[in-house]
Scaffold this active site. Sequence first.
Site, PDB file in Angstrom:
ATOM      1  N   SER A  20       7.665  28.321  29.747  1.00 37.56           N
ATOM      2  CA  SER A  20       9.019  28.658  30.165  1.00 37.56           C
ATOM      3  C   SER A  20      10.011  28.380  29.046  1.00 37.56           C
ATOM      4  O   SER A  20       9.828  27.451  28.250  1.00 37.56           O
ATOM      5  CB  SER A  20       9.398  27.827  31.393  1.00 37.56           C
ATOM      6  OG  SER A  20      10.782  27.893  31.672  1.00 37.56           O
ATOM      7  N   TYR A  48      10.643  20.478  36.054  1.00 36.70           N
ATOM      8  CA  TYR A  48       9.894  21.718  35.848  1.00 36.70           C
ATOM      9  C   TYR A  48       9.599  21.936  34.374  1.00 36.70           C
ATOM     10  O   TYR A  48       8.467  22.225  33.974  1.00 36.70           O
ATOM     11  CB  TYR A  48      10.685  22.901  36.421  1.00 36.70           C
ATOM     12  CG  TYR A  48      10.112  24.247  36.075  1.00 36.70           C
ATOM     13  CD1 TYR A  48       8.938  24.703  36.673  1.00 36.70           C
ATOM     14  CD2 TYR A  48      10.748  25.080  35.149  1.00 36.70           C
ATOM     15  CE1 TYR A  48       8.416  25.949  36.359  1.00 36.70           C
ATOM     16  CE2 TYR A  48      10.235  26.323  34.837  1.00 36.70           C
ATOM     17  CZ  TYR A  48       9.072  26.751  35.443  1.00 36.70           C
ATOM     18  OH  TYR A  48       8.553  27.980  35.120  1.00 36.70           O
TER      19      TYR A  48
END
Length: 335
Positions: free
Chosen positions: A127, A152
């Site tokens: 990501s 995350y």
Amino acid sequence: MSAPILVTGAAGFIGFHVAQRLLAEGHRVVGVDSFTPYYDVGLKEARFSRLTPHNTFFGERLDLADAQATQDLFREHRFEKVIHLAAQPGVRFVDPQPYAASNLMGFMNMLEACRHGQIQHLVYASSSSVYGANRKLPFSEHDGTDHPISLYAATKKANEMMAHSYASLFGLPATALRFFTVYGPWGRPDMAVYKFTHAIAQGREIQVANAGDVRRDFTYVDDIVEGIVRLVDRTPRPDAAWNAESPDPATSAAPHRVYNIGNDSPENVNHLIALIEDALGKKANRVDVPLPPGDVLETRADVSDLRRDVGFAPATSLKDGIGRFVEWYREYHGA
């Protein structure tokens, strides 16, 4: 016949589109998903139902945090290539347990299954959030990513480190893909494009962080898929020029590689809202809120490595992408 390709998270947003593309190209695909209720499970079921009619698609409802079930899956299908997109998403989600189960234990089980299954290439989703507190723009794979600002992001950084260790220890070829703010038809309801569109269409207010003075490298889902399918056939090899005294984070002496996939053209959130208003023919009822913890003011992808190695970089304009998304939204919701 050639071995099937495993796509995890196949009922998810990106996984669904990847599976569709591979099926259209004539591949056999095994799609795995655990259908977690982080957002509307009905949307996941609707995506999955569009894949199941294909006679070369094999759907499995499976939690990759179950090590034995994951090993059994690999023994049954004898994969050669794996596209791992399953994860607990969301930089603002506060419960740590789903992240630990899916993004850490699930990924560890995936690495072990790939190792013992002698997988030729593991392509997995990282990501842009791993860039964290970095402020040097555009974000480059060759820069460090040691300061994540969301759990995350920390799990995605951990995934990259775990995969690199398996590449080093066991020679498992693996490629990390750092996605930048993906949007498009069949998208996630918790992300800005879908959330804003749904609220504006229903006449509800939208919360706009930092008065909309936030820039994101919005990347249309078809461009993400194009990057994935091109890279899955590009198995990484050890970089003979890698220098341990001046280590490059993007390459390695092991068969591990990192790529950004982003539009390299950040757009202001105010412009995004204006495009959604135009496409819907309705004005937004805006409420300004502070920038939430875990968010950054701007993202931008350096995609020069992607362009050089596979001859492609995302280029769908935000206006075109929003038009396609809103068209899908109207059809899906009967609006």
